[in-house]
Scaffold this active site. Structure first.
Site, PDB file in Angstrom:
ATOM      1  CB  CYS A 109      -0.922   0.005   1.211  1.00  0.00           C
ATOM      2  SG  CYS A 109      -2.329  -1.133   1.088  1.00  0.00           S
ATOM      3  CB  CYS A 193      -6.234  -6.811  -1.012  1.00  0.00           C
ATOM      4  SG  CYS A 193      -4.464  -7.104  -1.217  1.00  0.00           S
ATOM      5  CB  CYS A 216      -4.756   1.579   1.841  1.00  0.00           C
ATOM      6  SG  CYS A 216      -5.350   3.266   1.597  1.00  0.00           S
TER       7      CYS A 216
END
Length: 225
Positions: A109, A193, A216
């Protein structure tokens, strides 16, 4: 919920954004182009087309998301700018050759969401962000505005909106839903994800399924505590 209800609800947003523009601030909207993103884009577009919309293209999005982004950009006549990581995908693997989204999702991320947005934050003054308080405990603790990095100000105009507001605003203005929503994806991020949500489950239940991760980093690292 009718036009009068939403006129009252959006009037403060229009006023605040108008004030920012009047002060000569450089604004931008960050959007993931999910169903709940569309009302904010519609509101901002009704004020000015000159406010750019930044889409963080991680390279791992569902193809449906990319197509939906292009559809909404054309429908609302938006100035959409995609920003991407400077780190190539072949360098985003661990020692075993696995992508970081499987072995170190926080680092993934960082590379694909936080890092690509930093140059935008350096150049801009106001980050218009569509987070809602009902989405998570982290977001429930946010205020309407917050300090961001590089001297930016985060503005959260949708903070007190809820799912019902989002649904009826889209219905009132005939705004489409993300195509995967009908398949049970209620919060849509990167394809590896993201999972479908149980009918009675939390909206963000399908994000980073099976991991001890709920954000994130955009709303935890890029905000002053």
């Amino acid at each position: 919920m009718d036009a009068t209800y939403f006129e009252q609800k959006t009037a403060p947003i229009r006023q605040r954004i108008g004030d920012f523009l009047g002060e000569g601030k450089k604004l931008f909207v960050g959007s993931s182009f999910q169903s709940h993103s569309i009302p904010l884009l519609h509101i901002v577009r009704s004020i000015s087309r000159e406010i750019p919309v930044y889409f963080i293209d991680t390279g791992f999005h569902f193809p449906d998301t990319i197509r939906f982004k292009d559809q909404i950009a054309q429908q609302l006549d938006l100035n959409v700018i995609s920003t991407r990581s400077l780190v190539s995908k072949r360098l985003q693997c661990d020692a075993n050759g696995s992508f970081y989204f499987a072995s170190d999702p926080d680092h993934c991320c960082y590379l694909n969401k936080i890092q690509p947005l930093e140059p935008v934050l350096i150049e801009r003054d106001i980050w218009i962000n569509g987070v809602r308080a009902d989405q998570s405990e982290t977001r429930r603790q946010m205020g309407e505005t917050a300090k961001g990095p590089f001297g930016t100000l985060r503005y959260h105009p949708m903070l007190e909106w809820n799912n019902k507001d989002i649904f009826y605003y889209r219905k009132l203005h005939d705004l489409p839903a993300h195509p995967l929503e009908a398949q049970g994806y209620l919060s849509i991020g990167c394809e590896p994800c993201t999972r479908k949500v149980d009918p009675d489950g939390d909206e963000r239940q399908g994000r980073w399924f099976g991991m001890k991760k709920t954000e994130c980093g955009l709303h935890t690292q890029l905000i002053e505590k």
